[in-house]
Scaffold this motif. Structure first.
Motif, PDB file in Angstrom:
ATOM      1  N   HIS A 354       1.190  -0.801   0.097  1.00  0.00           N
ATOM      2  CA  HIS A 354       0.078  -0.414  -0.285  1.00  0.00           C
ATOM      3  C   HIS A 354       0.583   1.570   0.203  1.00  0.00           C
ATOM      4  CE1 HIS A 354       0.745   1.320   4.715  1.00  0.00           C
ATOM      5  NE2 HIS A 354       1.264  -0.020   4.431  1.00  0.00           N
ATOM      6  N   GLY A 357      -2.768   4.948   3.459  1.00  0.00           N
ATOM      7  CA  GLY A 357      -4.352   4.462   3.315  1.00  0.00           C
ATOM      8  C   GLY A 357      -5.704   4.108   2.459  1.00  0.00           C
ATOM      9  N   PHE A 398       1.323  -3.577   6.760  1.00  0.00           N
ATOM     10  CA  PHE A 398       0.015  -2.964   7.257  1.00  0.00           C
ATOM     11  C   PHE A 398      -0.947  -3.523   8.059  1.00  0.00           C
ATOM     12  CE2 PHE A 398      -1.713  -5.202   4.163  1.00  0.00           C
ATOM     13  CZ  PHE A 398      -1.129  -5.063   2.953  1.00  0.00           C
TER      14      PHE A 398
END
Length: 418
Positions: A354, A357, A398
């Motif tokens: 990622h 977010g 994450f």
């Protein structure tokens, strides 16, 4: 787009197939009506057919079809074909891909024996026509004759210059109702290598299964002998591919027109509720697939590669693997970019990294990657995963609870082709 040429009788049965009132094409009844129609068109052919194929004497024959005879305890005593003249009557039961029902011929014999007892006809006989060789062991009291559609085909060959006969023979050929039983020299050469050839075909299909499984889930491998003899191909298949039914994905080898080729195909019947959408997509982007065929029953879009072209490759198996991988990737792209078809095939993908977010890197089952951008509510086309990793600022660590559910995220697919 190429339109495949078919006989007038194939067109008629395809039209029947497209009717929303029927779910199964009545091939046996249809072929029976064709035979009767051709025979009725020429009295000389009709008399000769009875003499040579049914092995009966006499002349001035007539033929009718689907004749019902009331018989106690049997409400469905319906005979496919009835040949008759003033002295004789012959019942014919025709089978294409099915087999006899319980005591079916015995019921017909009961009716014939009643004709003799009531002195309606002087001569009665029972006949059974099949596609494949079949043994009937019942000891009938009436004359019994077993013949095959191959015999029907051979009977009409001398009359092929007639356009009606030619259309009928072409129909029998396309439906594989004529079986050529004589072995030739080249057949013996093929048989001498058939075991090793079959093993190679199995290896190719194993490769296809693995590559399809990565992207779309486990496919079904069709029965080899039936596929080779009936459909001129050996494939792994997923069906139905999209919408309600009448569609599939077929991957493997096709042997049509004596030109073996690697195959990746999408098929759609006109009955499919998304058939018009499928047609419009392919017709407006004819360059995507190698071939786009139209038949009266529907459409097929194909990637093809002649097998003869791999003879010069240094490593044929590496080439085969790379060809199927590349074209299955294109098929995967086609599925991703045509969500309007309502695919039944779930595309395998997972989040592997990622950026913040709201920007995620997806890995597809094919090994390619996609970027899922929640901020702009889009998902980008599939690309080489290494390239996406190299030019991004991706983090692998994450919190799992912070990951979006891919299936629940309503994003617009940015399309490269469609």
């Amino acid at each position: 787009m190429r339109v495949e040429q078919i006989s007038i009788f194939e067109s008629l049965i395809d039209m029947y197939e497209r009717s929303e009132h029927y779910s199964k094409v009545p091939l046996e009844d249809f072929t029976t009506e064709l035979l009767a129609g051709v025979l009725r068109s020429n009295q000389a052919w009709l008399d000769a057919f009875v003499s040579k194929v049914l092995t009966l004497e006499g002349g001035e024959w007539r033929v009718t079809t689907q004749k019902y005879y009331p018989l106690s305890n049997h409400f469905n005593c319906i005979v496919d074909m009835v040949f008759y003249n003033k002295d004789s009557i012959a019942f014919v039961e025709n089978k294409v891909d099915s087999t006899l029902h319980t005591e079916q011929l015995e019921r017909y014999e009961t009716v014939l024996l009643q004709f003799l007892e009531d002195d309606v006809f002087q001569n009665v006989s029972l006949h059974y026509c099949t596609k494949r060789r079949e043994e009937v062991t019942t000891p009938f009291e009436v004359k019994f004759n077993l013949f095959r559609w191959r015999d029907v085909y051979q009977f009409f060959l001398p009359f092929r210059e007639d356009s009606l006969v030619d259309a009928f023979l072409l129909f029998l050929e396309r439906k594989r109702l004529m079986k050529i039983s004589e072995l030739e020299g080249e057949d013996l050469q093929v048989l001498g290598k058939i075991s090793s050839t079959m093993s190679k075909l199995e290896e190719i299909i194993e490769l296809v299964q693995i590559e399809m499984g990565k992207r779309f889930g486990k496919p079904k491998v069709e029965q080899m002998i039936k596929e080779l003899t009936v459909h001129d191909r050996y494939i792994a298949k997923i069906s139905p591919a999209f919408a309600d039914n009448y569609s599939d994905i077929a991957v493997g080898i096709t042997f049509g027109d004596n030109a073996p080729a690697l195959l990746v195909q999408v098929w759609c019947n006109r009955k499919n509720t998304k058939a018009e959408v499928f047609f419009r997509k392919l017709a407006s982007h004819p360059q995507f697939f190698d071939q786009f065929y139209e038949k009266s029953s529907g459409w097929r879009a194909r990637f093809l590669y002649p097998l003869k072209n791999i003879m010069g490759e240094n490593d044929q198996w590496i080439f085969l693997e790379q060809w199927f991988q590349h074209h299955l990737n294109l098929l995967e792209t086609f599925i991703l970019e045509t969500e309007e078809l309502e695919w039944n095939i779930p595309i395998a993908r997972e989040i592997i990294a990622h950026e913040g977010g709201d920007r995620f890197l997806l890995k597809l089952g094919s090994g390619r990657g996609q970027i899922m951008d929640l901020r702009n509510k889009v998902i980008h086309p599939a690309m080489n995963l290494d390239s996406l990793i190299k030019f991004g600022y991706w983090e692998e660590n994450f919190e799992q609870h912070a990951l979006p559910n891919i299936n629940d995220v309503n994003l617009k697919q940015i399309k490269e082709y469609f």
